[in-house]
Design a protein around this motif. Structure first.
Motif, PDB file in Angstrom:
ATOM      1  N   PRO A 221       0.825  -1.210   0.000  1.00 36.19           N
ATOM      2  CA  PRO A 221       0.000   0.000   0.000  1.00 36.19           C
ATOM      3  C   PRO A 221       0.857   1.257   0.000  1.00 36.19           C
ATOM      4  O   PRO A 221       1.936   1.286   0.594  1.00 36.19           O
ATOM      5  CB  PRO A 221      -0.812  -0.123   1.288  1.00 36.19           C
ATOM      6  CG  PRO A 221      -0.020  -1.034   2.155  1.00 36.19           C
ATOM      7  CD  PRO A 221       0.700  -1.981   1.251  1.00 36.19           C
ATOM      8  N   PHE A 222       0.374   2.277  -0.670  1.00 38.18           N
ATOM      9  CA  PHE A 222       1.146   3.518  -0.783  1.00 38.18           C
ATOM     10  C   PHE A 222       0.207   4.711  -0.771  1.00 38.18           C
ATOM     11  O   PHE A 222      -0.995   4.593  -1.062  1.00 38.18           O
ATOM     12  CB  PHE A 222       2.006   3.522  -2.047  1.00 38.18           C
ATOM     13  CG  PHE A 222       1.207   3.479  -3.318  1.00 38.18           C
ATOM     14  CD1 PHE A 222       0.775   4.649  -3.942  1.00 38.18           C
ATOM     15  CD2 PHE A 222       0.856   2.266  -3.902  1.00 38.18           C
ATOM     16  CE1 PHE A 222       0.030   4.613  -5.105  1.00 38.18           C
ATOM     17  CE2 PHE A 222       0.108   2.223  -5.065  1.00 38.18           C
ATOM     18  CZ  PHE A 222      -0.298   3.398  -5.670  1.00 38.18           C
ATOM     19  N   THR A 223       0.771   5.859  -0.448  1.00 38.55           N
ATOM     20  CA  THR A 223      -0.002   7.102  -0.410  1.00 38.55           C
ATOM     21  C   THR A 223       0.630   8.130  -1.326  1.00 38.55           C
ATOM     22  O   THR A 223       1.850   8.323  -1.309  1.00 38.55           O
ATOM     23  CB  THR A 223      -0.057   7.670   1.026  1.00 38.55           C
ATOM     24  OG1 THR A 223      -0.780   6.754   1.859  1.00 38.55           O
ATOM     25  CG2 THR A 223      -0.743   9.033   1.060  1.00 38.55           C
ATOM     26  N   ILE A 224      -0.192   8.781  -2.137  1.00 36.78           N
ATOM     27  CA  ILE A 224       0.241   9.927  -2.918  1.00 36.78           C
ATOM     28  C   ILE A 224      -0.154  11.184  -2.152  1.00 36.78           C
ATOM     29  O   ILE A 224      -1.340  11.418  -1.906  1.00 36.78           O
ATOM     30  CB  ILE A 224      -0.407   9.937  -4.311  1.00 36.78           C
ATOM     31  CG1 ILE A 224      -0.030   8.662  -5.083  1.00 36.78           C
ATOM     32  CG2 ILE A 224       0.021  11.177  -5.100  1.00 36.78           C
ATOM     33  CD1 ILE A 224      -0.795   8.495  -6.390  1.00 36.78           C
ATOM     34  N   ASP A 225       0.834  11.945  -1.745  1.00 36.45           N
ATOM     35  CA  ASP A 225       0.623  13.180  -0.992  1.00 36.45           C
ATOM     36  C   ASP A 225       0.852  14.344  -1.949  1.00 36.45           C
ATOM     37  O   ASP A 225       1.988  14.725  -2.228  1.00 36.45           O
ATOM     38  CB  ASP A 225       1.595  13.244   0.191  1.00 36.45           C
ATOM     39  CG  ASP A 225       1.386  14.465   1.068  1.00 36.45           C
ATOM     40  OD1 ASP A 225       0.721  15.417   0.629  1.00 36.45           O
ATOM     41  OD2 ASP A 225       1.905  14.472   2.205  1.00 36.45           O
TER      42      ASP A 225
ATOM     43  N   ALA B   9      -8.064   7.882   9.630  1.00 35.13           N
ATOM     44  CA  ALA B   9      -8.151   9.311   9.298  1.00 35.13           C
ATOM     45  C   ALA B   9      -8.895   9.576   7.994  1.00 35.13           C
ATOM     46  O   ALA B   9      -9.219  10.724   7.691  1.00 35.13           O
ATOM     47  CB  ALA B   9      -6.752   9.906   9.208  1.00 35.13           C
ATOM     48  N   ALA B  10      -9.175   8.532   7.240  1.00 36.91           N
ATOM     49  CA  ALA B  10      -9.783   8.708   5.914  1.00 36.91           C
ATOM     50  C   ALA B  10     -11.160   9.349   6.010  1.00 36.91           C
ATOM     51  O   ALA B  10     -11.966   9.009   6.882  1.00 36.91           O
ATOM     52  CB  ALA B  10      -9.871   7.370   5.203  1.00 36.91           C
TER      53      ALA B  10
ATOM     54  N   LEU C 169      -4.649  13.627  -0.117  1.00 38.48           N
ATOM     55  CA  LEU C 169      -3.932  12.412   0.275  1.00 38.48           C
ATOM     56  C   LEU C 169      -4.719  11.214  -0.238  1.00 38.48           C
ATOM     57  O   LEU C 169      -5.878  11.007   0.140  1.00 38.48           O
ATOM     58  CB  LEU C 169      -3.795  12.315   1.797  1.00 38.48           C
ATOM     59  CG  LEU C 169      -2.746  13.173   2.490  1.00 38.48           C
ATOM     60  CD1 LEU C 169      -2.942  13.095   4.004  1.00 38.48           C
ATOM     61  CD2 LEU C 169      -1.341  12.698   2.143  1.00 38.48           C
ATOM     62  N   LEU C 170      -4.107  10.416  -1.086  1.00 39.03           N
ATOM     63  CA  LEU C 170      -4.763   9.241  -1.648  1.00 39.03           C
ATOM     64  C   LEU C 170      -3.942   8.011  -1.301  1.00 39.03           C
ATOM     65  O   LEU C 170      -2.783   7.895  -1.709  1.00 39.03           O
ATOM     66  CB  LEU C 170      -4.881   9.365  -3.163  1.00 39.03           C
ATOM     67  CG  LEU C 170      -5.543  10.638  -3.710  1.00 39.03           C
ATOM     68  CD1 LEU C 170      -5.526  10.616  -5.229  1.00 39.03           C
ATOM     69  CD2 LEU C 170      -6.960  10.790  -3.183  1.00 39.03           C
ATOM     70  N   THR C 171      -4.530   7.110  -0.532  1.00 39.88           N
ATOM     71  CA  THR C 171      -3.856   5.863  -0.174  1.00 39.88           C
ATOM     72  C   THR C 171      -4.477   4.727  -0.967  1.00 39.88           C
ATOM     73  O   THR C 171      -5.692   4.500  -0.888  1.00 39.88           O
ATOM     74  CB  THR C 171      -3.974   5.579   1.328  1.00 39.88           C
ATOM     75  OG1 THR C 171      -3.367   6.655   2.054  1.00 39.88           O
ATOM     76  CG2 THR C 171      -3.272   4.274   1.687  1.00 39.88           C
ATOM     77  N   ILE C 172      -3.658   4.038  -1.730  1.00 44.40           N
ATOM     78  CA  ILE C 172      -4.133   2.936  -2.566  1.00 44.40           C
ATOM     79  C   ILE C 172      -3.638   1.618  -1.988  1.00 44.40           C
ATOM     80  O   ILE C 172      -2.432   1.396  -1.847  1.00 44.40           O
ATOM     81  CB  ILE C 172      -3.655   3.109  -4.016  1.00 44.40           C
ATOM     82  CG1 ILE C 172      -4.261   4.389  -4.614  1.00 44.40           C
ATOM     83  CG2 ILE C 172      -4.025   1.898  -4.860  1.00 44.40           C
ATOM     84  CD1 ILE C 172      -3.772   4.732  -6.003  1.00 44.40           C
ATOM     85  N   ASP C 173      -4.593   0.762  -1.632  1.00 52.10           N
ATOM     86  CA  ASP C 173      -4.299  -0.554  -1.069  1.00 52.10           C
ATOM     87  C   ASP C 173      -4.847  -1.590  -2.046  1.00 52.10           C
ATOM     88  O   ASP C 173      -6.026  -1.942  -2.021  1.00 52.10           O
ATOM     89  CB  ASP C 173      -4.961  -0.687   0.310  1.00 52.10           C
ATOM     90  CG  ASP C 173      -4.591  -1.992   1.005  1.00 52.10           C
ATOM     91  OD1 ASP C 173      -3.944  -2.847   0.368  1.00 52.10           O
ATOM     92  OD2 ASP C 173      -4.965  -2.156   2.186  1.00 52.10           O
ATOM     93  N   LEU C 174      -3.974  -2.061  -2.929  1.00 52.90           N
ATOM     94  CA  LEU C 174      -4.407  -2.985  -3.968  1.00 52.90           C
ATOM     95  C   LEU C 174      -4.814  -4.339  -3.403  1.00 52.90           C
ATOM     96  O   LEU C 174      -5.711  -4.992  -3.923  1.00 52.90           O
ATOM     97  CB  LEU C 174      -3.298  -3.161  -5.000  1.00 52.90           C
ATOM     98  CG  LEU C 174      -2.943  -1.898  -5.794  1.00 52.90           C
ATOM     99  CD1 LEU C 174      -1.742  -2.162  -6.692  1.00 52.90           C
ATOM    100  CD2 LEU C 174      -4.122  -1.401  -6.600  1.00 52.90           C
TER     101      LEU C 174
ATOM    102  N   MET D 168      -9.334   2.558  -2.069  1.00 52.25           N
ATOM    103  CA  MET D 168      -8.608   3.810  -1.993  1.00 52.25           C
ATOM    104  C   MET D 168      -9.135   4.605  -0.808  1.00 52.25           C
ATOM    105  O   MET D 168     -10.344   4.799  -0.652  1.00 52.25           O
ATOM    106  CB  MET D 168      -8.776   4.619  -3.276  1.00 52.25           C
ATOM    107  CG  MET D 168      -8.112   6.010  -3.222  1.00 52.25           C
ATOM    108  SD  MET D 168      -8.485   7.032  -4.690  1.00 52.25           S
ATOM    109  CE  MET D 168      -7.451   6.223  -5.916  1.00 52.25           C
ATOM    110  N   LEU D 169      -8.209   5.072   0.047  1.00 46.54           N
ATOM    111  CA  LEU D 169      -8.556   5.904   1.199  1.00 46.54           C
ATOM    112  C   LEU D 169      -8.277   7.352   0.828  1.00 46.54           C
ATOM    113  O   LEU D 169      -7.227   7.663   0.270  1.00 46.54           O
ATOM    114  CB  LEU D 169      -7.719   5.508   2.413  1.00 46.54           C
ATOM    115  CG  LEU D 169      -7.574   4.004   2.708  1.00 46.54           C
ATOM    116  CD1 LEU D 169      -6.641   3.781   3.877  1.00 46.54           C
ATOM    117  CD2 LEU D 169      -8.938   3.373   2.958  1.00 46.54           C
ATOM    118  N   ILE D 170      -9.213   8.236   1.157  1.00 41.86           N
ATOM    119  CA  ILE D 170      -9.111   9.617   0.702  1.00 41.86           C
ATOM    120  C   ILE D 170      -9.196  10.587   1.868  1.00 41.86           C
ATOM    121  O   ILE D 170     -10.070  10.478   2.725  1.00 41.86           O
ATOM    122  CB  ILE D 170     -10.232   9.934  -0.314  1.00 41.86           C
ATOM    123  CG1 ILE D 170     -10.076   9.075  -1.569  1.00 41.86           C
ATOM    124  CG2 ILE D 170     -10.221  11.416  -0.679  1.00 41.86           C
ATOM    125  CD1 ILE D 170     -11.159   9.279  -2.582  1.00 41.86           C
ATOM    126  N   VAL D 171      -8.271  11.537   1.878  1.00 49.31           N
ATOM    127  CA  VAL D 171      -8.364  12.713   2.743  1.00 49.31           C
ATOM    128  C   VAL D 171      -8.439  13.900   1.807  1.00 49.31           C
ATOM    129  O   VAL D 171      -7.542  14.104   0.987  1.00 49.31           O
ATOM    130  CB  VAL D 171      -7.154  12.837   3.688  1.00 49.31           C
ATOM    131  CG1 VAL D 171      -7.224  14.150   4.449  1.00 49.31           C
ATOM    132  CG2 VAL D 171      -7.104  11.656   4.653  1.00 49.31           C
TER     133      VAL D 171
END
Length: 291
Positions: free
Chosen positions: A129-133, A153-154, A277-282, A287-290
């Motif tokens: 899993p990774f986050t694009i900030d 926090a999403a 902030l987009l966290t993608i957990d394949l 996808m988790l979104i802030v």
């Protein structure tokens, strides 16, 4: 003794939460640019959630050693239906500033992308899993603990649908509601740039768009940058609203849309507008979104 134990616990907790942080650039068009090296040769790559597989230009590939060609190749199709035939190679290492992947498959394309040497796809992140900030301009590799904190926090969670092709390429999709009329499945494409909304032209009638109204609709012929003989017709116009089906609060309004003839998907959208902030957990297809 207590002080030593406290220090040890602090170190352990830090290691559980400590993520690998990779600097990125957001270039003027909105593409995510990352420094990466293949077999020790550094280059500039687009981090592309819609790219399918890792790609390098022939010019970059010519610099690589220990880069054997695979017997088989790969045939794919760009979203416009343009056919792409690529040779496949096996690299020793793909490295992004502390994140390393062994023996990745890489496609080589004889194309000129200017200062860009290729693209990094989702193929090496299937269990990572990774986050694009977008605000801090970082790509963050998450740990189990940090991922749990991200989820807490999403503000929104969007289910993803994964498209795997022969275990060689990987793309992600999600469902959206367009103009409160159509529920469509769109490719999520960071490689598209900023605020890009491309929809299949077959949906024009259902949306009540008059393509002959030149005051509202502009038609152009787009030439491919890979096969310059390949052209597609595109209709540019305004669309009122687009919202994530699973999280209607994640939405865009008054968007500049492109309706593309021959698109092989319902649509393609960039991801910058979804949140900061987009966290993608394949592994969990979400996808988790802030925002």
């Amino acid at each position: 003794m207590k002080r030593s134990l406290l220090l040890l616990l602090t170190i352990v907790c830090h290691s559980l939460y400590a993520q690998t942080v990779i600097p990125i650039q957001i270039i003027p068009g909105g593409h995510i640019l990352v420094k990466a090296s293949i077999n020790g040769v550094e280059g500039n790559f687009v981090f592309d959630t819609g790219g399918g597989l890792h790609v390098v230009t022939k010019k970059f590939a010519d610099k690589l050693r220990n880069f054997p060609k695979q017997d088989g190749g790969f045939t794919g199709f760009r979203a416009t239906g343009e056919r792409i035939d690529a040779d496949l190679y096996t690299a020793d290492l793909l490295t992004l500033d502390g994140f390393t992947v062994k023996s990745p498959t890489v496609a080589v394309i004889d194309a000129n992308f200017g200062p860009i040497d290729g693209l990094i796809s989702l193929m090496s992140f299937q269990q990572t899993p990774f986050t694009i900030d977008y605000e801090q301009k970082r790509l963050i590799i998450e740990t189990d603990k940090s991922l749990a904190a991200r989820k807490k926090a999403a503000k929104a969670i969007i289910p993803l649908q994964l498209e795997r092709n022969r275990d060689k390429s990987l793309d992600i999709f999600a469902y959206f509601t367009l103009e409160n009329k159509l529920t469509l499945q769109f490719l999520l494409d960071s490689g598209a740039g900023n605020n890009v909304f491309r929809f299949n032209a077959k949906n024009i009638p259902a949306l009540g768009i008059d393509v002959n109204d030149t005051t509202k609709v502009k038609r152009i012929a787009h030439k491919s940058e890979i096969d310059t003989s390949f052209k597609s017709s595109i209709y540019h116009t305004k669309v009122g609203s687009l919202a994530a089906k699973a999280a209607p609060m994640v939405k865009a309004e008054g968007i500049n849309a492109s309706f593309v003839e021959g698109l092989i998907y319902d649509g393609i959208v960039s991801i910058n507008w979804l949140g900061k902030l987009l966290t993608i957990d394949l592994a969990k297809s979400e996808m988790l979104i802030v925002y």
